[in-house]
Structure formats: structure tokens, C-alpha cells
Motif scaffolding. Sequence first.
Motif, PDB file in Angstrom:
ATOM      1  N   LEU A 203     -30.659  -3.561  81.568  1.00  0.00           N
ATOM      2  CA  LEU A 203     -30.127  -2.225  81.311  1.00  0.00           C
ATOM      3  C   LEU A 203     -31.074  -1.424  80.424  1.00  0.00           C
ATOM      4  CD1 LEU A 203     -26.324  -2.901  80.719  1.00  0.00           C
ATOM      5  CD2 LEU A 203     -27.280  -1.370  82.448  1.00  0.00           C
ATOM      6  N   LYS A 204     -31.609  -2.092  79.415  1.00  0.00           N
ATOM      7  CA  LYS A 204     -32.543  -1.412  78.518  1.00  0.00           C
ATOM      8  C   LYS A 204     -33.799  -0.985  79.261  1.00  0.00           C
ATOM      9  CE  LYS A 204     -34.770  -1.918  74.005  1.00  0.00           C
ATOM     10  NZ  LYS A 204     -34.976  -2.815  72.832  1.00  0.00           N
ATOM     11  N   ASP A 205     -34.301  -1.851  80.135  1.00  0.00           N
ATOM     12  CA  ASP A 205     -35.489  -1.504  80.925  1.00  0.00           C
ATOM     13  C   ASP A 205     -35.209  -0.317  81.846  1.00  0.00           C
ATOM     14  OD1 ASP A 205     -36.948  -3.503  79.756  1.00  0.00           O
ATOM     15  OD2 ASP A 205     -36.691  -4.941  81.393  1.00  0.00           O
ATOM     16  N   LEU A 206     -34.033  -0.331  82.486  1.00  0.00           N
ATOM     17  CA  LEU A 206     -33.677   0.775  83.371  1.00  0.00           C
ATOM     18  C   LEU A 206     -33.551   2.076  82.581  1.00  0.00           C
ATOM     19  CD1 LEU A 206     -32.819   1.853  86.137  1.00  0.00           C
ATOM     20  CD2 LEU A 206     -30.484   1.125  85.623  1.00  0.00           C
ATOM     21  N   ASP A 207     -32.938   1.997  81.432  1.00  0.00           N
ATOM     22  CA  ASP A 207     -32.795   3.175  80.584  1.00  0.00           C
ATOM     23  C   ASP A 207     -34.161   3.734  80.216  1.00  0.00           C
ATOM     24  OD1 ASP A 207     -31.423   5.075  79.066  1.00  0.00           O
ATOM     25  OD2 ASP A 207     -31.531   3.848  77.258  1.00  0.00           O
ATOM     26  N   ALA A 301     -24.333   8.069  80.449  1.00  0.00           N
ATOM     27  CA  ALA A 301     -23.422   6.981  80.821  1.00  0.00           C
ATOM     28  C   ALA A 301     -24.133   5.632  80.754  1.00  0.00           C
ATOM     29  CB  ALA A 301     -22.871   7.221  82.221  1.00  0.00           C
ATOM     30  N   LEU A 302     -25.390   5.600  81.189  1.00  0.00           N
ATOM     31  CA  LEU A 302     -26.157   4.363  81.131  1.00  0.00           C
ATOM     32  C   LEU A 302     -26.358   3.929  79.683  1.00  0.00           C
ATOM     33  CD1 LEU A 302     -27.973   2.125  82.274  1.00  0.00           C
ATOM     34  CD2 LEU A 302     -29.856   3.769  82.289  1.00  0.00           C
ATOM     35  N   ALA A 303     -26.716   4.885  78.820  1.00  0.00           N
ATOM     36  CA  ALA A 303     -26.936   4.558  77.404  1.00  0.00           C
ATOM     37  C   ALA A 303     -25.644   4.054  76.764  1.00  0.00           C
ATOM     38  CB  ALA A 303     -27.466   5.773  76.658  1.00  0.00           C
ATOM     39  N   TRP A 304     -24.533   4.715  77.069  1.00  0.00           N
ATOM     40  CA  TRP A 304     -23.240   4.301  76.504  1.00  0.00           C
ATOM     41  C   TRP A 304     -22.885   2.883  76.942  1.00  0.00           C
ATOM     42  CZ3 TRP A 304     -18.861   2.820  79.192  1.00  0.00           C
ATOM     43  CH2 TRP A 304     -17.722   2.599  78.394  1.00  0.00           C
ATOM     44  N   PHE A 305     -23.073   2.618  78.218  1.00  0.00           N
ATOM     45  CA  PHE A 305     -22.720   1.293  78.724  1.00  0.00           C
ATOM     46  C   PHE A 305     -23.631   0.231  78.128  1.00  0.00           C
ATOM     47  CE2 PHE A 305     -22.380  -2.055  81.986  1.00  0.00           C
ATOM     48  CZ  PHE A 305     -20.995  -2.179  82.019  1.00  0.00           C
ATOM     49  N   ASN A 306     -24.902   0.557  77.981  1.00  0.00           N
ATOM     50  CA  ASN A 306     -25.847  -0.387  77.395  1.00  0.00           C
ATOM     51  C   ASN A 306     -25.483  -0.697  75.948  1.00  0.00           C
ATOM     52  OD1 ASN A 306     -28.088  -2.039  77.255  1.00  0.00           O
ATOM     53  ND2 ASN A 306     -29.502  -0.378  76.774  1.00  0.00           N
ATOM     54  N   ILE A 307     -25.133   0.336  75.172  1.00  0.00           N
ATOM     55  CA  ILE A 307     -24.726   0.138  73.776  1.00  0.00           C
ATOM     56  C   ILE A 307     -23.459  -0.709  73.712  1.00  0.00           C
ATOM     57  CG2 ILE A 307     -23.816   1.314  71.732  1.00  0.00           C
ATOM     58  CD1 ILE A 307     -25.721   3.650  72.443  1.00  0.00           C
ATOM     59  N   SER A 308     -22.486  -0.397  74.571  1.00  0.00           N
ATOM     60  CA  SER A 308     -21.218  -1.134  74.566  1.00  0.00           C
ATOM     61  C   SER A 308     -21.426  -2.600  74.908  1.00  0.00           C
ATOM     62  CB  SER A 308     -20.244  -0.505  75.567  1.00  0.00           C
ATOM     63  OG  SER A 308     -19.938   0.822  75.210  1.00  0.00           O
TER      64      SER A 308
END
Length: 322
Positions: A203-207, A301-308
Amino acid sequence: MKTKRYGRMLAGTLLAMQLFTVLAPAALAVDTAKTYRVDLFVEGVKTSCWDANGVEIPVLTYKESTYVPLRSVGQWMGKEVGWDASNRTITLQGSVAPNVERANTFYADSVLDVTPSPDVKVVVDGTARSFTGADGNPVYPLLVNGSAYLPLRAIGELLGMEVFWIQVDSNSDEIFLRTPLSDAQKQQMQVYIDALDEICVQLKDLDRQLNSVRGQPVVTSEAALAAADSMYALLDQLEALEIPEAKIWETYIPRLEYGITSERAMLDEFTAAVKGGKTPDECLYITNDLNKNGWDDLLHALAWFNISLNQYTKNIKAGQYN
């Protein structure tokens, strides 16, 4: 919640008066205890403690031990809590729905008068219980403003749970009570944690990849749909993970499932709009924030999901499941 709280207040008023007037005879010496600034978790749920009137009350420290209200323990166990004045006995009995309530009240540091009460007995489902401290010496209920407290060690014994502490910083701690885990369950947990870690990295790489093109004036539909496909794939991986078998997951798994469902719904709406002819910048959707366009919403949304998901994994590693 208010209706239930008021009902408990009315039903508990007489008991609270009895506990205040009967449980603290003048012959018993009065001492002092301090409020304890701590987050308390029962089976992974952050909870608070309540008296018979539905008023939130603090966790305490007394003689280097942590004390928790016995009434709250009855709620967590699914027991009715009663008081027999003639025998000076607190009873926990019957079977009702367990209740772990949440609240966010902040307690400033303060000192309260308390009454150690060796004459008060605790009976659970007809069986008298006695408790000892870590040093093997007996410990007794502590009476505070009409509420009976027991040391956390004794609470763990009553609940049949493990108890452990985590120091968050110099000013606050976290306490966890949870059903003990077998070695096999701990192994399952480790496998699950490792899988979560790997998905967090992806997820971090995609972000990072998507944010590298964020400043471009136009994001192509092909790039946007490819990014959405990558997110779909990661959600599929999460859903495919084998969930460890442990009671504590009954609390946490619904949260993860909700996050996956919400993220998938956002992606469905986004991709449908792009495939329907809209550019990524025209796709306003689930966040309902008119200050953002579709591409920014996707990144948000991607950042939020990654943080969660990262926080979810950190909570596991912090000790809630170890």
C-alpha cells in the motif's frame, strides 16, 4: 444509550445509597488513593468504568496497585451485581448480556479518600472468593464514594483473563485484559501480522507511485483505472487472509471488514464513472467534498486506508494479541 443509562441510574440508586452509607463503617480506617490516567481495554475494546448510577468513575492506584470498580467487572462478565447489607457481601450472579461501554472522559490527577474493607465479602455465583496480591498477601475490596474496587490482579482472576500493561509515554499507560491465547493461536497471530505487514508495504509503495504523478495537470483514465485495479488486488489479499481463531478478533475483524467494504465501494463508484466517460478529475464521489476532485479523493482514500491498516497492525504488535 441515554435511555439505557437513565434506566441503570434509577435501578441502581438504592444500591448506590447502600454502598455509600453501609459499606463504609466508621470503624474502618480511611486512606487515600490516586486517579490513574490509563486507557483500559477489555477483549480489545477501549472501555470505561461506571458506578450504580451510571456515572463514569476512574481507575485508581493504591499502594502501587491498580484498582478497578467491581461493578464494571460484573458488566464485563455478564453478571448482575448486588449488595447484601446484613452479611456485607457483594454478589455477582446470573447471566445477562456482557456490556463493555466506551467513553472519553478525561480524569485530572487527583487524590480520593478510600476505605480498605476486609469485612466485605465477594461472592460469584454462590462461591465466596478471596484474593491475594503479587506478594501472596490477602487483598480486600476498597470502598470509594460508594463503589467497591478490587486490584486488577484480582479482576483478571475473576474474568479468567490475562492482564498486561503498555507504557504509551511518560504520562499515560494502556492496560489490556483478554482471554488467554494458546501457543497455536499465537502462531496464527504471527502469520497474520506478517501478512498484514506485507500488504502495508505494498500500500505504501502504491501510494508513493500515485503521488509521484499527482502534480501532473492531467491524469489519464488508463493510469487511474490501473491504480484502482492495484487497490482492488490489495483488498482481495486482505479478504483472503485466514483470520486467527481468538475471542479478541470478534472486536477487531468487523472494523477491518468495514474498512475493506468502504474502500471497495469507493473504488466501484470511481471506476464506474471513469469507464462511463468521465475524466479522473471529474469523478466526485463518496467523500462528498467538493474541494477535492476524483483523483485527489482516490489518493486521500488510499492514504486513509494505509494509515488505518498500519495502526491496526501496530496495535497487534504493541501487545494486544501477543
